[in-house]
Design a protein around this motif. Sequence first.
Motif, PDB file in Angstrom:
ATOM      1  N   PRO A  83      43.722  27.406  63.721  1.00  0.00           N
ATOM      2  CA  PRO A  83      42.901  26.337  63.119  1.00  0.00           C
ATOM      3  C   PRO A  83      43.429  25.884  61.761  1.00  0.00           C
ATOM      4  CG  PRO A  83      41.496  28.013  64.085  1.00  0.00           C
ATOM      5  CD  PRO A  83      42.892  28.548  64.146  1.00  0.00           C
ATOM      6  N   GLU A  84      43.938  26.828  60.953  1.00  0.00           N
ATOM      7  CA  GLU A  84      44.502  26.468  59.658  1.00  0.00           C
ATOM      8  C   GLU A  84      45.792  25.669  59.820  1.00  0.00           C
ATOM      9  OE1 GLU A  84      43.278  30.052  56.639  1.00  0.00           O
ATOM     10  OE2 GLU A  84      44.658  30.551  58.276  1.00  0.00           O
ATOM     11  N   ILE A  85      46.594  26.045  60.808  1.00  0.00           N
ATOM     12  CA  ILE A  85      47.851  25.332  61.049  1.00  0.00           C
ATOM     13  C   ILE A  85      47.573  23.878  61.433  1.00  0.00           C
ATOM     14  CG2 ILE A  85      49.853  25.159  62.588  1.00  0.00           C
ATOM     15  CD1 ILE A  85      49.857  28.237  62.702  1.00  0.00           C
ATOM     16  N   HIS A  86      46.644  23.688  62.364  1.00  0.00           N
ATOM     17  CA  HIS A  86      46.358  22.329  62.831  1.00  0.00           C
ATOM     18  C   HIS A  86      45.746  21.458  61.738  1.00  0.00           C
ATOM     19  CE1 HIS A  86      47.614  23.176  66.839  1.00  0.00           C
ATOM     20  NE2 HIS A  86      46.675  24.070  67.074  1.00  0.00           N
ATOM     21  N   ALA A  87      45.211  22.086  60.682  1.00  0.00           N
ATOM     22  CA  ALA A  87      44.609  21.329  59.582  1.00  0.00           C
ATOM     23  C   ALA A  87      45.597  21.035  58.455  1.00  0.00           C
ATOM     24  CB  ALA A  87      43.412  22.106  59.024  1.00  0.00           C
ATOM     25  N   LEU A  88      46.859  21.411  58.612  1.00  0.00           N
ATOM     26  CA  LEU A  88      47.850  21.174  57.559  1.00  0.00           C
ATOM     27  C   LEU A  88      47.969  19.682  57.250  1.00  0.00           C
ATOM     28  CD1 LEU A  88      50.737  23.588  58.635  1.00  0.00           C
ATOM     29  CD2 LEU A  88      49.314  23.803  56.589  1.00  0.00           C
ATOM     30  N   PRO A  89      48.005  19.310  55.976  1.00  0.00           N
ATOM     31  CA  PRO A  89      48.105  17.888  55.614  1.00  0.00           C
ATOM     32  C   PRO A  89      49.418  17.279  56.086  1.00  0.00           C
ATOM     33  CG  PRO A  89      48.445  19.296  53.685  1.00  0.00           C
ATOM     34  CD  PRO A  89      47.968  20.188  54.783  1.00  0.00           C
ATOM     35  N   GLY A  90      49.320  16.175  56.807  1.00  0.00           N
ATOM     36  CA  GLY A  90      50.507  15.463  57.262  1.00  0.00           C
ATOM     37  C   GLY A  90      51.042  15.910  58.608  1.00  0.00           C
ATOM     38  N   LEU A  91      50.487  16.990  59.188  1.00  0.00           N
ATOM     39  CA  LEU A  91      51.030  17.489  60.455  1.00  0.00           C
ATOM     40  C   LEU A  91      50.895  16.458  61.568  1.00  0.00           C
ATOM     41  CD1 LEU A  91      52.300  19.789  62.066  1.00  0.00           C
ATOM     42  CD2 LEU A  91      49.997  20.686  62.484  1.00  0.00           C
ATOM     43  N   ASP A  92      49.773  15.772  61.639  1.00  0.00           N
ATOM     44  CA  ASP A  92      49.597  14.764  62.689  1.00  0.00           C
ATOM     45  C   ASP A  92      50.634  13.644  62.548  1.00  0.00           C
ATOM     46  OD1 ASP A  92      47.518  16.125  63.829  1.00  0.00           O
ATOM     47  OD2 ASP A  92      45.946  14.991  62.810  1.00  0.00           O
ATOM     48  N   ARG A  93      50.935  13.257  61.309  1.00  0.00           N
ATOM     49  CA  ARG A  93      51.950  12.220  61.089  1.00  0.00           C
ATOM     50  C   ARG A  93      53.319  12.687  61.560  1.00  0.00           C
ATOM     51  NH1 ARG A  93      53.425  10.996  56.285  1.00  0.00           N
ATOM     52  NH2 ARG A  93      52.425  12.716  55.157  1.00  0.00           N
ATOM     53  N   LEU A  94      53.623  13.966  61.323  1.00  0.00           N
ATOM     54  CA  LEU A  94      54.905  14.516  61.770  1.00  0.00           C
ATOM     55  C   LEU A  94      54.973  14.544  63.293  1.00  0.00           C
ATOM     56  CD1 LEU A  94      57.630  15.846  61.283  1.00  0.00           C
ATOM     57  CD2 LEU A  94      56.438  18.051  61.032  1.00  0.00           C
ATOM     58  N   LYS A  95      53.882  14.937  63.936  1.00  0.00           N
ATOM     59  CA  LYS A  95      53.849  14.951  65.399  1.00  0.00           C
ATOM     60  C   LYS A  95      54.094  13.551  65.953  1.00  0.00           C
ATOM     61  CE  LYS A  95      50.618  18.843  65.980  1.00  0.00           C
ATOM     62  NZ  LYS A  95      49.244  19.228  66.412  1.00  0.00           N
ATOM     63  N   GLU A  96      53.425  12.565  65.373  1.00  0.00           N
ATOM     64  CA  GLU A  96      53.573  11.183  65.846  1.00  0.00           C
ATOM     65  C   GLU A  96      54.998  10.675  65.644  1.00  0.00           C
ATOM     66  OE1 GLU A  96      50.671   9.018  63.684  1.00  0.00           O
ATOM     67  OE2 GLU A  96      48.958   9.957  64.697  1.00  0.00           O
ATOM     68  N   THR A  97      55.598  11.003  64.498  1.00  0.00           N
ATOM     69  CA  THR A  97      56.961  10.556  64.217  1.00  0.00           C
ATOM     70  C   THR A  97      57.951  11.206  65.176  1.00  0.00           C
ATOM     71  OG1 THR A  97      56.418  10.274  61.875  1.00  0.00           O
ATOM     72  CG2 THR A  97      58.754  10.414  62.449  1.00  0.00           C
ATOM     73  N   CYS A  98      57.765  12.489  65.435  1.00  0.00           N
ATOM     74  CA  CYS A  98      58.657  13.181  66.371  1.00  0.00           C
ATOM     75  C   CYS A  98      58.553  12.575  67.768  1.00  0.00           C
ATOM     76  CB  CYS A  98      58.313  14.673  66.413  1.00  0.00           C
ATOM     77  SG  CYS A  98      58.840  15.611  64.958  1.00  0.00           S
ATOM     78  N   GLU A  99      57.341  12.348  68.218  1.00  0.00           N
ATOM     79  CA  GLU A  99      57.152  11.781  69.557  1.00  0.00           C
ATOM     80  C   GLU A  99      57.775  10.393  69.654  1.00  0.00           C
ATOM     81  OE1 GLU A  99      53.524  10.817  72.731  1.00  0.00           O
ATOM     82  OE2 GLU A  99      53.093  11.766  70.797  1.00  0.00           O
ATOM     83  N   LYS A 100      57.602   9.593  68.619  1.00  0.00           N
ATOM     84  CA  LYS A 100      58.144   8.231  68.601  1.00  0.00           C
ATOM     85  C   LYS A 100      59.662   8.229  68.653  1.00  0.00           C
ATOM     86  CE  LYS A 100      58.126   4.018  65.763  1.00  0.00           C
ATOM     87  NZ  LYS A 100      57.617   3.404  64.500  1.00  0.00           N
ATOM     88  N   ASN A 101      60.296   9.251  68.078  1.00  0.00           N
ATOM     89  CA  ASN A 101      61.752   9.292  67.988  1.00  0.00           C
ATOM     90  C   ASN A 101      62.397  10.245  68.998  1.00  0.00           C
ATOM     91  OD1 ASN A 101      62.729   7.734  65.331  1.00  0.00           O
ATOM     92  ND2 ASN A 101      60.721   8.629  64.926  1.00  0.00           N
ATOM     93  N   GLY A 102      61.642  10.688  69.988  1.00  0.00           N
ATOM     94  CA  GLY A 102      62.202  11.544  71.027  1.00  0.00           C
ATOM     95  C   GLY A 102      62.587  12.932  70.537  1.00  0.00           C
ATOM     96  N   VAL A 103      61.851  13.437  69.563  1.00  0.00           N
ATOM     97  CA  VAL A 103      62.115  14.752  68.978  1.00  0.00           C
ATOM     98  C   VAL A 103      60.967  15.685  69.346  1.00  0.00           C
ATOM     99  CG1 VAL A 103      62.329  16.051  66.814  1.00  0.00           C
ATOM    100  CG2 VAL A 103      63.491  13.851  67.083  1.00  0.00           C
ATOM    101  N   GLU A 104      61.293  16.895  69.722  1.00  0.00           N
ATOM    102  CA  GLU A 104      60.266  17.875  70.076  1.00  0.00           C
ATOM    103  C   GLU A 104      59.948  18.743  68.861  1.00  0.00           C
ATOM    104  OE1 GLU A 104      59.093  20.812  73.777  1.00  0.00           O
ATOM    105  OE2 GLU A 104      61.194  20.198  73.516  1.00  0.00           O
ATOM    106  N   LEU A 105      58.685  18.795  68.483  1.00  0.00           N
ATOM    107  CA  LEU A 105      58.251  19.639  67.376  1.00  0.00           C
ATOM    108  C   LEU A 105      57.950  21.029  67.920  1.00  0.00           C
ATOM    109  CD1 LEU A 105      57.426  20.039  64.413  1.00  0.00           C
ATOM    110  CD2 LEU A 105      55.117  19.266  65.047  1.00  0.00           C
ATOM    111  N   LEU A 106      58.741  22.015  67.485  1.00  0.00           N
ATOM    112  CA  LEU A 106      58.560  23.395  67.907  1.00  0.00           C
ATOM    113  C   LEU A 106      57.670  24.084  66.870  1.00  0.00           C
ATOM    114  CD1 LEU A 106      62.246  24.144  68.956  1.00  0.00           C
ATOM    115  CD2 LEU A 106      60.328  23.509  70.440  1.00  0.00           C
ATOM    116  N   LEU A 107      56.356  23.981  67.092  1.00  0.00           N
ATOM    117  CA  LEU A 107      55.363  24.492  66.155  1.00  0.00           C
ATOM    118  C   LEU A 107      54.932  25.888  66.579  1.00  0.00           C
ATOM    119  CD1 LEU A 107      53.413  24.000  63.762  1.00  0.00           C
ATOM    120  CD2 LEU A 107      51.830  22.975  65.412  1.00  0.00           C
ATOM    121  N   SER A 108      55.038  26.848  65.667  1.00  0.00           N
ATOM    122  CA  SER A 108      54.695  28.223  66.028  1.00  0.00           C
ATOM    123  C   SER A 108      53.972  28.927  64.896  1.00  0.00           C
ATOM    124  CB  SER A 108      55.962  29.017  66.398  1.00  0.00           C
ATOM    125  OG  SER A 108      56.824  29.153  65.284  1.00  0.00           O
TER     126      SER A 108
END
Length: 317
Positions: free
Chosen positions: A262-287
């Motif tokens: 829950p703390e990880i998913h609340a990180l500031p800017g994480l959603d923007r990073l996910k969207e940018t990666c998806e838009k540019n064909g990049v896989e975000l390996l979040l662990s």
Amino acid sequence: MRVGLIVDSACDLPYWFSRRNGLFVLPVTARIDDQTFVDDHDPERTQEFYDSGLLEKGHHAETEPFSAQEIHKLFMEKIVNNYDVAICETVTRSRSLVYDNAMLAMNSVMSEYRRQQQESGSDGNFSMRVIDSKQIFAGQGLLAAHTQKLIDEDRHSKNQLRYEVDAFADTIHTCVIPRDLHYIRERARRRGDKSVSGLVAFLGKALNITPVLFGKGAEAKPAAKTRSFEAAVEKAINYAIGRVEAGLLTPYVSLSVGMSWPEIHALPGLDRLKETCEKNGVELLLSQMGITSCIYIGPGSLCLSLGAEDHEFADFQ
């Protein structure tokens, strides 16, 4: 050619990625207070550590790599009969004995594997390489993901594969945001590592400074100073977004965090990073940062890695 990829437990990768690709995790022994555990990246065990508070300050925590004999046994039991080629990527040699112990184990395995094959009724050549990743945590995870990509492409000889992996390792850039500089300083002191000075730790405590450490591989230096962890995370995320948009050398960004989900998913800017990666064909390996990594750098910390041409952190702020 059946190629197996081996990493150690300092390598931060999503559990689903390791399972999907059949990565073999070389365990590390974790000692916390008077308890001993084997860190093999089991997600339930990792979550239990976070929930129990055993990784917080006030507990004496150390890690110890498997001995050469223990690694030899694992290689003989789990690797030799299942692959034609095995690649073992270890945490940077400058920070751990895993590489040296794995090299000793590899040499003994190469002198004994034919005897085991004869006893089991199997046949065929087997070869193995141990590679110093020159990385830590998310950086080691990024190298493993890129290596697996090369393996899946199935167009490289084993020597070409080794060359490609070595060359890519030198392009990995890593951001580290420590939650507690005193924790890192104390851990470094126990290892005889003087890379974190007492003065830096004192300033971080007294002035509430959270640095963003940036560099290639494990050699990171302060690239930014902020007055809060959240501000440091935003700087790292902004950097990653800018670098993804500029182009990467492999279609992955590796991000590991020493927090609950829950703390990880609340990180500031994480959603923007996910969207940018998806838009540019990049896989975000979040662990979730593994036990070994968390003991090394401290709970609540963050590590982000990507592969790109030479650049500075400030170029993407």
